[in-house]
Design a protein around this motif. Structure first.
Motif, PDB file in Angstrom:
ATOM      1  N   ILE A 470       0.839  -1.201   0.000  1.00  0.00           N
ATOM      2  CA  ILE A 470       0.000   0.000   0.000  1.00  0.00           C
ATOM      3  C   ILE A 470       0.874   1.251   0.000  1.00  0.00           C
ATOM      4  CG2 ILE A 470      -1.660   1.331   1.367  1.00  0.00           C
ATOM      5  CD1 ILE A 470      -2.781  -1.341   2.387  1.00  0.00           C
ATOM      6  N   VAL A 471       1.892   1.249   0.855  1.00  0.00           N
ATOM      7  CA  VAL A 471       2.806   2.392   0.900  1.00  0.00           C
ATOM      8  C   VAL A 471       3.491   2.575  -0.449  1.00  0.00           C
ATOM      9  CG1 VAL A 471       4.910   3.272   1.953  1.00  0.00           C
ATOM     10  CG2 VAL A 471       3.187   2.174   3.377  1.00  0.00           C
ATOM     11  N   SER A 472       3.912   1.470  -1.065  1.00  0.00           N
ATOM     12  CA  SER A 472       4.610   1.550  -2.344  1.00  0.00           C
ATOM     13  C   SER A 472       3.726   2.147  -3.430  1.00  0.00           C
ATOM     14  CB  SER A 472       5.098   0.160  -2.748  1.00  0.00           C
ATOM     15  OG  SER A 472       5.782   0.213  -3.980  1.00  0.00           O
ATOM     16  N   ARG A 473       2.459   1.694  -3.479  1.00  0.00           N
ATOM     17  CA  ARG A 473       1.549   2.227  -4.501  1.00  0.00           C
ATOM     18  C   ARG A 473       1.305   3.716  -4.308  1.00  0.00           C
ATOM     19  NH1 ARG A 473      -1.261  -2.490  -3.441  1.00  0.00           N
ATOM     20  NH2 ARG A 473      -2.834  -1.337  -2.250  1.00  0.00           N
ATOM     21  N   ILE A 474       1.148   4.131  -3.062  1.00  0.00           N
ATOM     22  CA  ILE A 474       0.891   5.547  -2.799  1.00  0.00           C
ATOM     23  C   ILE A 474       2.095   6.384  -3.205  1.00  0.00           C
ATOM     24  CG2 ILE A 474       0.474   7.252  -0.975  1.00  0.00           C
ATOM     25  CD1 ILE A 474      -1.160   5.133   0.487  1.00  0.00           C
ATOM     26  N   VAL A 475       3.297   5.899  -2.910  1.00  0.00           N
ATOM     27  CA  VAL A 475       4.500   6.639  -3.281  1.00  0.00           C
ATOM     28  C   VAL A 475       4.653   6.686  -4.805  1.00  0.00           C
ATOM     29  CG1 VAL A 475       7.012   6.669  -3.141  1.00  0.00           C
ATOM     30  CG2 VAL A 475       5.658   6.197  -1.104  1.00  0.00           C
ATOM     31  N   GLN A 476       4.339   5.574  -5.481  1.00  0.00           N
ATOM     32  CA  GLN A 476       4.409   5.572  -6.942  1.00  0.00           C
ATOM     33  C   GLN A 476       3.423   6.567  -7.536  1.00  0.00           C
ATOM     34  OE1 GLN A 476       3.872   1.520  -8.160  1.00  0.00           O
ATOM     35  NE2 GLN A 476       5.769   0.824  -7.182  1.00  0.00           N
ATOM     36  N   ARG A 477       2.225   6.645  -6.937  1.00  0.00           N
ATOM     37  CA  ARG A 477       1.236   7.611  -7.413  1.00  0.00           C
ATOM     38  C   ARG A 477       1.738   9.037  -7.175  1.00  0.00           C
ATOM     39  NH1 ARG A 477      -2.936   4.856  -6.360  1.00  0.00           N
ATOM     40  NH2 ARG A 477      -3.294   5.424  -4.185  1.00  0.00           N
ATOM     41  N   TRP A 478       2.388   9.256  -6.033  1.00  0.00           N
ATOM     42  CA  TRP A 478       2.984  10.572  -5.754  1.00  0.00           C
ATOM     43  C   TRP A 478       4.038  10.921  -6.799  1.00  0.00           C
ATOM     44  CZ3 TRP A 478       2.908  14.735  -2.438  1.00  0.00           C
ATOM     45  CH2 TRP A 478       4.068  15.495  -2.382  1.00  0.00           C
ATOM     46  N   ARG A 479       4.897   9.936  -7.114  1.00  0.00           N
ATOM     47  CA  ARG A 479       5.961  10.164  -8.088  1.00  0.00           C
ATOM     48  C   ARG A 479       5.383  10.486  -9.469  1.00  0.00           C
ATOM     49  NH1 ARG A 479      10.114   5.378  -8.747  1.00  0.00           N
ATOM     50  NH2 ARG A 479      10.841   6.196  -6.746  1.00  0.00           N
ATOM     51  N   LYS A 480       4.274   9.854  -9.822  1.00  0.00           N
ATOM     52  CA  LYS A 480       3.692  10.021 -11.158  1.00  0.00           C
ATOM     53  C   LYS A 480       2.897  11.308 -11.282  1.00  0.00           C
ATOM     54  CE  LYS A 480       0.696   7.646 -14.481  1.00  0.00           C
ATOM     55  NZ  LYS A 480      -0.121   6.423 -14.721  1.00  0.00           N
TER      56      LYS A 480
END
Length: 803
Positions: A470-480
């Protein structure tokens, strides 16, 4: 050419300035002054003229939204000409503030206002005033009718060539004889009085104790003898009048404060002492004041009527002791009582200047103050500023200038390190005293630190990795997208908290199962630590549920214990501490961070076990300092349990950086500290490796109520870690089906990979040992996931059928 105020020099249609990014074409000082002019234009101030002059008069400026009321004196259009009673004007060194700028803008719209401001103001009377542009200094403005001889004497008054003890009084007497009016303002008088009192106080103590800390009368000041460094600290604080004792944990800051208060009582007329401390320490302060000083102290308690009566009581009482939680509600009672000295214990509670407790404390006026904290700097330089402001609001200068001089930022404006930290320590030297245990090592025992890496069970790993995903997906969304919604911020904080709790046991998440190795590893360790019959151990965890698991195992082995946490009433706490000290069968002291503040356990225990690592290195040292402190006669063993390959292991690098920042400012360490890349890039890299340096660590528990909520072990977004800042641009809404797909795929893979062996392929699949039949046991998703899925299904069902 002197800098003009922003509201006078800039046109009304000037572009809006950013509060966080300085325009390239502006100096730092001009930008800050222009921001205040901008604030003055935007806020709905009410301005009322108090004097007869249309422009150069006094004005009452109020803000109906905040309820603030200030007095503004307009004497010209240049920085330093004018005056405001607001705190920002007193400390920003700009010579202006938003209230002054708003008043100037108001006058510029009046007929004749611009011309009057350009020509300046010359009053028939003379003025002695304090200038706040830059370093505070005394100024004299001669009036139009001022006799030349008096004007000459006035200039000597401010250039330092006259005797400071009698110069002002002599000048005002001479002016009275000439009949010329001279106005001397209260802040100028207070400034001179402060300088005079400081000099006289230091001379007084130097005469009373000519050998300093070695003076016999000082060493025997209290009923218990002071160590030399404690006598030095007491004398330093009393001589300074307002001081910060930042000694490391365990060096006896309480007894130093009591000794300093005794000195101020005997030599400077202090009769009323207010002690502000955490709730758990009120009665300890009461006992120690009686023990060391033999004086009466009252712990303020009860409902508001009872507290009001306690403050108003005429009964002889040297000190009144209150806690942070009631400070704002009792501010009027405290101000009416009028303390001569305020002692602030565990002052890291006011590290955030914008909290109710910090704002209330700084409104208490007292001639003397002593601030105690072993951790004046925990995470950011702003915390140190907030604490020092109570001691001396002018010492570090304006915050905007301090941060500009000492913060290192990347191209995006993010803080990546600090520089020239040694200069801050030099600036604080006249008001702050800090000693480390290494400096009094001959009075302290040794300390041995060990970190034990504990493997995760499969069930723990499932919880940890699910939340890590969950943390990884949120960070990836932040990066994108460069955007993080409020819902994602809550999910991020919740997932990080769940990852940390899973490192101890699955019990912290579901309150049913107990998959985890730490508790059993502790029992093995305790077999060795408790081999000696008189050995005792202190065990810390952030969560009460961890201690519930330990208690089951301790009771099975017959090891007596006490449980200490933020929910334990303060009246019961002394009995628990006494039992641990006095009962030979009570072998363990189980405590949370909220419950452990202010404990002195060095006489009973010589070992500290941390079941989990706090985000904050200062909190970790506070735990250890409960046992490794003055009075400990044995070598102290510290054991930290860390779940291998998890967020806990990644936290070790974050703790190392925070310690280097702390040491650079306070302990003469490296003056340049840098992060390897921005916080955000570190955050994403750590998530991808599943090692867990999850962004900026949390700043610690702010108060006991917040701590008690975090201790419950409920997997919600509490004090785990601050959410990442959100850029202003909006991004796409989170996909409600993503969480369902992420949960379904591992399940299908587990079902497909089932074999004929005796071990289930996944923790969701359980086999009846008697019949061999397999059952599916699914963990419930997070409430946020269920809610998003329900909203998505509702949207599908509400659509009309296609033709």
């Amino acid at each position: 050419m002197p800098r003009q105020p922003a509201s006078v020099s800039r046109p009304a249609a000037a572009p809006r300035l950013s509060r966080t990014r300085k325009p390239d074409q502006m100096s730092l000082e001009d930008w800050q002054a222009a921001l205040r002019a901008q604030f003055g234009r935007e806020q709905p101030f009410r301005i009322q003229r108090l004097g007869d002059e249309p422009v150069f008069s006094d004005f009452a400026v109020s803000n109906p939204e905040s309820g603030g009321h200030y007095r503004v004196a307009i004497r010209g259009g240049l920085p330093g000409d004018n005056f405001c009673t607001c705190p920002d004007f007193a400390t920003n060194q700009l010579g202006t503030c938003k209230h002054i700028e708003s008043t100037l803008a108001h006058l510029l719209r009046k007929r004749g206002g611009p011309a009057a401001l350009r020509n300046g103001f010359t009053a028939p009377y003379s003025e002695v005033y304090l200038e706040y542009a830059g370093q505070r200094c005394l100024r004299f403005r001669a009036g139009a009718d001022c006799p030349p001889a008096l004007a000459k004497q006035g200039r000597k008054l401010v250039d330092g060539s006259a005797d400071p003890d009698c110069a002002l009084e002599d000048f005002l007497r001479t002016a009275g004889k000439t009949g010329h009016e001279v106005r001397c303002y209260d802040d100028a008088r207070a400034f001179l009085a402060e300088l005079r009192d400081t000099r006289r106080r230091r001379e007084l103590f130097a005469q009373a104790y000519p050998q300093g800390a070695q003076s016999k009368a000082l060493r025997n000041l209290l009923k218990a003898p002071l160590y030399p460094y404690q006598a030095e600290g007491a004398l330093f604080a009393a001589s300074a009048g307002r001081a910060l004792i930042g000694d490391e944990m365990g060096l006896g800051k309480t007894i130093q404060a009591i000794a300093a208060a005794e000195l101020l009582s005997r030599h400077c007329g202090v009769e009323r002492v207010l002690v502000v401390c955490p709730t758990s320490l009120k009665y300890q302060w009461q006992r120690e004041i009686a023990r060391f000083a033999g004086r009466e102290a009252q712990a303020i308690h009860g409902l508001r009527p009872a507290r009001q009566q306690q403050y108003a009581s005429d009964a002889p009482c040297w000190a009144k002791i209150t806690n942070y939680e009631t400070l704002s509600r009792d501010l009027d009672l405290i101000q009416a009582w009028g303390p001569d000295l305020v002692i602030v214990d565990e002052a890291q509670r006011i590290k955030n200047w914008n909290t109710i407790a910090a704002r209330s404390l700084k409104r208490i006026a007292s001639p003397y103050a002593i601030v105690l904290t072993g951790t004046p700097l925990e995470n950011r330089l702003e915390e140190l500023v907030s604490i020092v402001q109570f001691v001396d609001q002018h010492r570090l200068g304006p915050t905007w200038k301090l941060l500009n001089e000492h913060q290192q930022r990347d191209e995006a404006g993010r803080v990546i390190g600090y520089r020239a930290l040694d200069r801050i320590a030099g600036t604080l030297a006249p008001i702050m005293l800090r000693r480390r245990k290494a400096q009094v090592l001959d009075q302290l025992p040794g300390r041995i630190d060990n970190t034990l890496f504990v493997p995760m069970t499969e069930q723990q790993r499932v919880h940890h990795d699910e939340n890590g995903a969950i943390v990884s997906r949120i960070v990836q969304r932040w990066r994108k997208t460069g955007y993080l919604s409020d819902a994602d911020q809550r999910r991020l904080t919740c997932a990080l908290q769940n990852m940390r709790m899973s490192c101890n046991s699955t019990y912290l998440l579901d309150h049913e199962t107990d998959h985890g190795s730490k508790a059993d590893e502790l029992m093995t360790l305790l077999e060795d630590l408790l081999e000696q019959p008189d050995a005792k151990v202190v065990v810390f965890s952030q969560w009460v549920r961890t201690h519930e698991l330990l208690i089951r195992r301790l009771e099975a082995r017959g090891w007596g214990h006490v449980l200490f946490h933020g929910g334990v009433p303060s009246q019961r706490r002394p009995a628990l501490v006494d039992r641990f000290h006095e009962d030979p069968g009570c072998r363990l002291f189980l405590s949370t961070d909220a419950g452990g503040v202010g404990l002195n356990l060095q006489h009973a225990a010589a070992a500290v076990v941390n079941m989990d690592l706090p985000w904050n290195p200062a909190v970790l040292e506070q735990r250890i300092g409960r046992v490794h402190r003055l009075g400990q006669k044995r070598s102290v063993q510290v054991v930290n349990f860390v779940a291998q390959g998890t967020i806990e292991e990644g936290m070790l690098s974050v703790l190392a950086f925070k310690r280097s920042l702390f040491a650079g400012v306070l302990d003469g360490g490296e003056s340049e500290v840098f992060l390897q890349g921005t916080r955000l890039s570190q955050f994403m890299a750590s998530v991808e490796k599943v090692t867990g340096a999850m962004g900026e660590p949390e700043s610690g528990i702010a108060d006991e109520s917040a701590a008690a909520a975090g201790e419950a072990g409920v997997p919600v977004a509490s004090a785990a870690a601050p959410a990442l800042p959100s850029p202003p641009e909006a991004g796409p809404a989170p996909d409600p089906w993503a969480a369902l797909a992420d949960a379904a795929l591992p399940l299908l893979q587990a079902l497909a990979s089932r074999g004929a062996g005796t071990t289930p392929a996944a923790p969701w699949i359980e086999r009846d040992p008697h019949t061999g039949q397999e059952f599916l046991k699914l963990p419930l998703p997070q409430p946020q996931t269920v809610q998003r899925l329900a909203d998505a299904l509702r949207g599908l069902l509400s659509r009309p059928p296609s033709a």
